[in-house]
Design a protein around this motif. Structure first.
Motif, mmCIF file in Angstrom:
data_model
loop_
_atom_site.group_PDB
_atom_site.id
_atom_site.type_symbol
_atom_site.label_atom_id
_atom_site.label_comp_id
_atom_site.label_asym_id
_atom_site.label_seq_id
_atom_site.Cartn_x
_atom_site.Cartn_y
_atom_site.Cartn_z
ATOM 1 N N THR A 124 -1.633 -84.897 50.788
ATOM 2 C CA THR A 124 -0.071 -85.459 51.057
ATOM 3 C C THR A 124 0.849 -85.027 50.151
ATOM 4 O OG1 THR A 124 -0.763 -87.083 49.256
ATOM 5 C CG2 THR A 124 -0.815 -87.915 51.661
ATOM 6 N N ASN A 125 0.636 -83.446 49.831
ATOM 7 C CA ASN A 125 1.573 -82.764 49.038
ATOM 8 C C ASN A 125 2.704 -82.045 49.884
ATOM 9 O OD1 ASN A 125 0.065 -83.376 46.732
ATOM 10 N ND2 ASN A 125 -1.215 -81.900 47.340
ATOM 11 N N PHE A 126 2.674 -82.174 51.413
ATOM 12 C CA PHE A 126 3.541 -81.619 51.990
ATOM 13 C C PHE A 126 4.894 -82.204 52.132
ATOM 14 C CE2 PHE A 126 5.281 -80.136 56.270
ATOM 15 C CZ PHE A 126 5.493 -78.686 56.142
ATOM 16 N N PHE A 127 5.866 -82.103 51.389
ATOM 17 C CA PHE A 127 7.249 -82.949 51.318
ATOM 18 C C PHE A 127 6.829 -84.645 51.329
ATOM 19 C CE2 PHE A 127 8.146 -78.825 53.003
ATOM 20 C CZ PHE A 127 9.106 -78.377 52.204
ATOM 21 N N GLU A 128 5.744 -84.832 50.638
ATOM 22 C CA GLU A 128 5.236 -86.426 50.548
ATOM 23 C C GLU A 128 4.878 -86.946 51.785
ATOM 24 O OE1 GLU A 128 8.133 -88.536 48.392
ATOM 25 O OE2 GLU A 128 8.308 -87.462 46.673
ATOM 26 N N CYS A 129 4.549 -85.999 52.810
ATOM 27 C CA CYS A 129 3.939 -86.195 54.067
ATOM 28 C C CYS A 129 2.403 -85.825 54.075
ATOM 29 C CB CYS A 129 4.841 -85.743 55.257
ATOM 30 S SG CYS A 129 6.648 -86.126 55.380
ATOM 31 N N THR A 185 0.992 -91.709 55.163
ATOM 32 C CA THR A 185 2.221 -91.588 55.252
ATOM 33 C C THR A 185 2.434 -91.706 56.962
ATOM 34 O OG1 THR A 185 1.929 -89.207 55.594
ATOM 35 C CG2 THR A 185 2.303 -90.168 53.366
ATOM 36 N N THR A 186 3.756 -92.044 57.272
ATOM 37 C CA THR A 186 4.127 -92.187 58.836
ATOM 38 C C THR A 186 4.140 -90.828 59.327
ATOM 39 O OG1 THR A 186 6.378 -92.318 58.163
ATOM 40 C CG2 THR A 186 5.209 -94.406 58.231
ATOM 41 N N LYS A 187 4.590 -89.814 58.601
ATOM 42 C CA LYS A 187 4.794 -88.448 59.067
ATOM 43 C C LYS A 187 3.495 -87.773 58.900
ATOM 44 C CE LYS A 187 9.606 -88.375 59.023
ATOM 45 N NZ LYS A 187 10.780 -87.371 58.515
ATOM 46 N N VAL A 188 2.800 -86.864 60.044
ATOM 47 C CA VAL A 188 1.452 -86.239 59.783
ATOM 48 C C VAL A 188 2.079 -84.969 60.490
ATOM 49 C CG1 VAL A 188 -0.783 -85.962 60.432
ATOM 50 C CG2 VAL A 188 0.218 -88.046 60.000
ATOM 51 N N PHE A 189 1.889 -83.728 59.613
ATOM 52 C CA PHE A 189 2.168 -82.247 59.753
ATOM 53 C C PHE A 189 0.650 -81.677 59.977
ATOM 54 C CE2 PHE A 189 5.994 -83.683 58.483
ATOM 55 C CZ PHE A 189 6.949 -82.999 59.151
ATOM 56 N N SER A 190 0.743 -80.541 60.619
ATOM 57 C CA SER A 190 -0.651 -79.613 60.465
ATOM 58 C C SER A 190 -0.018 -78.417 61.051
ATOM 59 C CB SER A 190 -1.623 -79.969 61.539
ATOM 60 O OG SER A 190 -2.597 -79.260 61.171
ATOM 61 N N SER A 191 -0.872 -77.390 61.326
ATOM 62 C CA SER A 191 -0.274 -75.775 61.590
ATOM 63 C C SER A 191 -1.518 -75.397 62.265
ATOM 64 C CB SER A 191 0.356 -75.276 60.423
ATOM 65 O OG SER A 191 -0.517 -74.662 59.568
ATOM 66 N N THR A 192 -1.400 -73.973 62.731
ATOM 67 C CA THR A 192 -2.258 -73.142 63.209
ATOM 68 C C THR A 192 -1.692 -71.757 63.753
ATOM 69 O OG1 THR A 192 -4.244 -73.145 64.778
ATOM 70 C CG2 THR A 192 -2.377 -73.811 65.895
ATOM 71 N N ASN A 193 -2.212 -71.022 63.769
ATOM 72 C CA ASN A 193 -1.737 -69.561 64.139
ATOM 73 C C ASN A 193 -1.312 -69.528 65.418
ATOM 74 O OD1 ASN A 193 -4.150 -68.720 61.876
ATOM 75 N ND2 ASN A 193 -2.298 -67.339 61.979
ATOM 76 N N ARG A 194 -0.119 -68.657 65.913
ATOM 77 C CA ARG A 194 0.272 -68.604 67.091
ATOM 78 C C ARG A 194 -0.977 -67.969 68.162
ATOM 79 N NH1 ARG A 194 5.731 -65.654 67.737
ATOM 80 N NH2 ARG A 194 6.577 -67.633 67.532
#
Length: 139
Positions: free
Chosen positions: A58-63, A94-103
């Motif tokens: 939860t360290n990504f801009f408090e998300c 948190t209400t907002k959830v983010f993630s990522s992956t390579n293109r």
């Protein structure tokens, strides 16, 4: 029967084995152990066998940020990544959830799209020539 739950420290070796099966080493052992201790590791099971896991913080801009989703290669395309993501969305602190992956990771992009995540940006220069695509979903 497919189930999803929070990992406990007794699951560590099985989780590390799955991770090693995918990346070829056990370099993330301490990272996985720490996530379990923090309650930030979710596992997917088929019967009593662990077949995949998800780690978040939860360290990504408090998300919440899903930093890792790994499913055993022999169990892919059977809905386990989606089960892990559904559980994460229902229990996220948190209400907002983010993630990522390579293109270049088309399969993971399909998983995000299938599970209602939308593209939210791109980060250059993490992996040379392969930008990181950020995904977002709200509860």
């Amino acid at each position: 029967m497919k189930t999803v739950c929070k990992a406990i420290i007794e699951d560590l070796e099985k989780i590390v084995n799955i991770d090693s099966e995918v990346i070829g080493n056990t370099s993330r052992r301490d990272y996985i152990e720490n996530a379990i201790k923090l309650g930030h590791c979710i596992i997917a099971k088929e019967e009593e066998y662990i077949v995949g896991f998800l780690i978040y913080d939860t360290n990504f801009f408090e998300c919440s940020f899903i930093s890792l989703i790994i499913v055993s290669p022999s169990k892919r395309r059977k809905g386990y990544a989606s089960l892990l993501m559904d559980y994460m969305m229902s229990t996220s602190p948190t209400t907002k959830v983010f993630s990522s992956t390579n293109r270049s990771n088309i399969n993971m992009q399909k998983v995000f799209n299938t599970n209602g995540f939308i593209q939210s940006g791109i980060v250059e220069n993490l992996d040379e020539g392969d930008p990181e695509v950020i995904y977002f979903k709200s509860k």
